[in-house]
Design a protein around this motif. Structure first.
Motif, PDB file in Angstrom:
ATOM      1  N   VAL A  85       0.963  -1.549  -0.405  1.00 48.56           N
ATOM      2  CA  VAL A  85       0.227   0.230   0.186  1.00 48.56           C
ATOM      3  C   VAL A  85       0.578   1.369  -0.304  1.00 48.56           C
ATOM      4  N   PRO A  86       0.182   2.167  -1.530  1.00 49.95           N
ATOM      5  CA  PRO A  86       1.517   3.042  -0.973  1.00 49.95           C
ATOM      6  C   PRO A  86       1.812   4.432   0.190  1.00 49.95           C
ATOM      7  N   ILE A  87       2.335   4.979   0.697  1.00 51.17           N
ATOM      8  CA  ILE A  87       1.818   5.581   1.833  1.00 51.17           C
ATOM      9  C   ILE A  87       2.159   6.858   1.228  1.00 51.17           C
ATOM     10  N   ASN A  88       3.002   7.311   0.130  1.00 49.46           N
ATOM     11  CA  ASN A  88       4.086   8.116  -0.618  1.00 49.46           C
ATOM     12  C   ASN A  88       3.838   7.778  -1.769  1.00 49.46           C
ATOM     13  N   ASP A  89       4.404   8.409  -2.009  1.00 48.15           N
ATOM     14  CA  ASP A  89       5.449   8.767  -3.794  1.00 48.15           C
ATOM     15  C   ASP A  89       6.826   8.525  -3.594  1.00 48.15           C
ATOM     16  N   ASP A  91       7.807   5.615  -0.729  1.00 47.16           N
ATOM     17  CA  ASP A  91       7.319   4.236   0.199  1.00 47.16           C
ATOM     18  C   ASP A  91       5.722   3.067   0.222  1.00 47.16           C
ATOM     19  N   LEU A  92       6.127   2.529   0.398  1.00 45.55           N
ATOM     20  CA  LEU A  92       4.707   1.615   0.206  1.00 45.55           C
ATOM     21  C   LEU A  92       4.558   0.449   1.774  1.00 45.55           C
ATOM     22  N   SER A  93       3.647   0.019   2.306  1.00 50.43           N
ATOM     23  CA  SER A  93       3.445  -0.501   3.346  1.00 50.43           C
ATOM     24  C   SER A  93       3.436  -1.514   3.139  1.00 50.43           C
ATOM     25  N   VAL A  94       3.704  -2.850   3.299  1.00 51.44           N
ATOM     26  CA  VAL A  94       3.522  -4.441   3.087  1.00 51.44           C
ATOM     27  C   VAL A  94       2.964  -5.028   3.971  1.00 51.44           C
ATOM     28  N   HIS A  95       1.611  -5.391   3.630  1.00 52.75           N
ATOM     29  CA  HIS A  95       0.823  -5.898   4.795  1.00 52.75           C
ATOM     30  C   HIS A  95       0.448  -7.758   4.228  1.00 52.75           C
ATOM     31  N   LEU A  96       0.064  -8.799   5.284  1.00 53.43           N
ATOM     32  CA  LEU A  96      -0.008 -10.130   5.229  1.00 53.43           C
ATOM     33  C   LEU A  96      -1.268  -9.557   5.260  1.00 53.43           C
ATOM     34  N   LEU A 132       3.863  -5.810   7.693  1.00 52.13           N
ATOM     35  CA  LEU A 132       5.028  -6.725   7.469  1.00 52.13           C
ATOM     36  C   LEU A 132       6.915  -5.820   7.751  1.00 52.13           C
ATOM     37  N   ASP A 133       6.043  -4.994   7.253  1.00 53.84           N
ATOM     38  CA  ASP A 133       7.117  -3.874   6.999  1.00 53.84           C
ATOM     39  C   ASP A 133       6.899  -2.360   5.864  1.00 53.84           C
ATOM     40  N   GLU A 134       8.003  -1.898   5.988  1.00 49.15           N
ATOM     41  CA  GLU A 134       7.459  -0.587   4.512  1.00 49.15           C
ATOM     42  C   GLU A 134       8.822  -1.021   3.592  1.00 49.15           C
ATOM     43  N   LYS A 135       8.756  -0.417   2.678  1.00 48.45           N
ATOM     44  CA  LYS A 135       9.927  -0.691   1.333  1.00 48.45           C
ATOM     45  C   LYS A 135       9.557   0.138   0.458  1.00 48.45           C
ATOM     46  N   ILE A 136      10.811   0.747   0.599  1.00 44.40           N
ATOM     47  CA  ILE A 136      11.554   2.065  -0.796  1.00 44.40           C
ATOM     48  C   ILE A 136      11.273   1.201  -1.854  1.00 44.40           C
ATOM     49  N   LYS A 142      16.469  -4.165  -5.730  1.00 40.81           N
ATOM     50  CA  LYS A 142      16.679  -4.981  -4.576  1.00 40.81           C
ATOM     51  C   LYS A 142      16.634  -5.452  -2.739  1.00 40.81           C
ATOM     52  N   TRP A 143      15.084  -5.459  -3.528  1.00 39.46           N
ATOM     53  CA  TRP A 143      14.796  -6.056  -2.747  1.00 39.46           C
ATOM     54  C   TRP A 143      14.747  -7.689  -2.113  1.00 39.46           C
ATOM     55  N   PRO A 144      14.908  -8.425  -1.446  1.00 42.12           N
ATOM     56  CA  PRO A 144      15.176  -9.484  -1.162  1.00 42.12           C
ATOM     57  C   PRO A 144      14.031 -10.034  -1.232  1.00 42.12           C
TER      58      PRO A 144
END
Length: 318
Positions: A85-89, A91-96, A132-136, A142-144
């Protein structure tokens, strides 16, 4: 022009998603089937921008689409999902999300080679979600890998569902097309189903099939190491190819591909290249579909254009 933009190459009809942007005006584009190709910024055009300039602010009346908008729910509501889910342009918020009637004990981890980092673990009740996390977004490439493991919880005497896991490496070409409203949370984002299980090569079973199983054999003793480059052109595989139907040719080529790939994995090879040609793309798509289901594969991509054009695939093996 940003990472995640859908673009079209000016010198061809290929389209893809931008996955990397360098300071020297070079970009990397992931096209259909996971290919990554380099290009200069002046060699591509952002599709949405080009369409806006052509049509103006209003979408032409004759252009209709049945594809879901971001506000529509995912067609397959039942299941387990990852929602970005986009937090802003940036970052993303990751949900299970567990949109099933089954409770689970779960673990979510990032995999870095032989190491891993647990993002979250615990109980995930039916019809609930957990962050779960936040991603750029700019670091997408580079996401594992993400390893998700699930153990079903039975509150009464009922049919046993075996534990399962899913190892996920997202591809830009499919990820940025997955916009949808998530079940449970109702938030717009990128929705990824995670319940399909990946296939993993079972070397022992392969040994049995080939009648080569020995007591504590080493990989080098079990299989003949294939060449680093395998040509799948049908004339290289069968002398009677002219008498074969298209489906028979494809079957022969895929059998040869699977056999040599299995031998490469079992004999400890780091990489192998399959030359499949360009043609109508059927063989290439079947190969990439097969590879996308294997956990033994680190990644696969086009080989150097100067050697095989886009008619060969290089496979890196875990």
């Amino acid at each position: 022009m940003n990472i995640g933009d859908k673009v079209r190459l000016l010198h061809s009809q290929e389209e893809g998603i931008i996955t990397k942007i360098s300071d020297k005006g070079r970009i990397e584009i992931e096209i259909e089937d996971g290919f990554h190709i380099p290009a200069m910024k002046n060699e591509v055009v952002v599709i949405s921008k080009a369409e806006k300039e052509h049509f103006g602010n209003k979408k032409p009346a004759e252009v209709k689409t049945s594809s879901p908008t971001p506000s529509q729910p995912h067609k397959s509501q039942e299941g387990i999902f990852l929602s970005y889910v986009p937090i802003n342009d940036r970052d993303l918020s990751v949900h299970l999300i567990n949109n099933k009637n089954q409770d689970f004990v779960f673990s979510a981890s990032e995999v870095h080679g032989e190491n891993s980092r647990t993002l979250s673990a615990g109980r995930l009740d039916a019809k609930t979600s957990k962050k779960l996390d936040e991603k750029i977004i700019g670091q997408f490439e580079k996401w594992p890998y993400l390893l998700l493991q699930f153990i079903p919880v039975n509150h009464k005497l009922e049919k046993t569902i075996p534990p399962f896991e899913k190892k996920i490496k997202l591809k830009a070409s499919s990820f940025f097309k997955s916009k949808s409203k998530a079940p449970i949370t109702g938030k717009d984002g990128y929705l990824i189903p995670v319940e399909e299980q990946s296939k993993e090569l079972n070397v022992q079973e392969l040994n049995k099939e080939l009648g080569q199983e020995k007591e504590n054999p080493s990989p080098s003793q079990q299989f003949k190491r294939p060449d680093k480059e395998i040509d799948l052109h049908i004339e290289k595989l069968r002398d009677d190819y002219k008498s074969l139907s298209n489906s028979e040719m494809l079957r022969v080529q895929m059998e040869n591909f699977e056999r040599n790939l299995n031998y490469a994995i079992a004999s400890g090879m780091d990489e192998i290249t399959f030359i499949h040609g360009i043609g109508n793309g059927v063989l290439k798509k079947e190969i990439h579909k097969y590879l996308s289901q294997l956990e033994n594969i680190k990644y696969f991509q086009d080989t150097q254009k100067s050697r095989f054009g886009y008619g060969a695939t290089l496979i890196r093996i875990n």
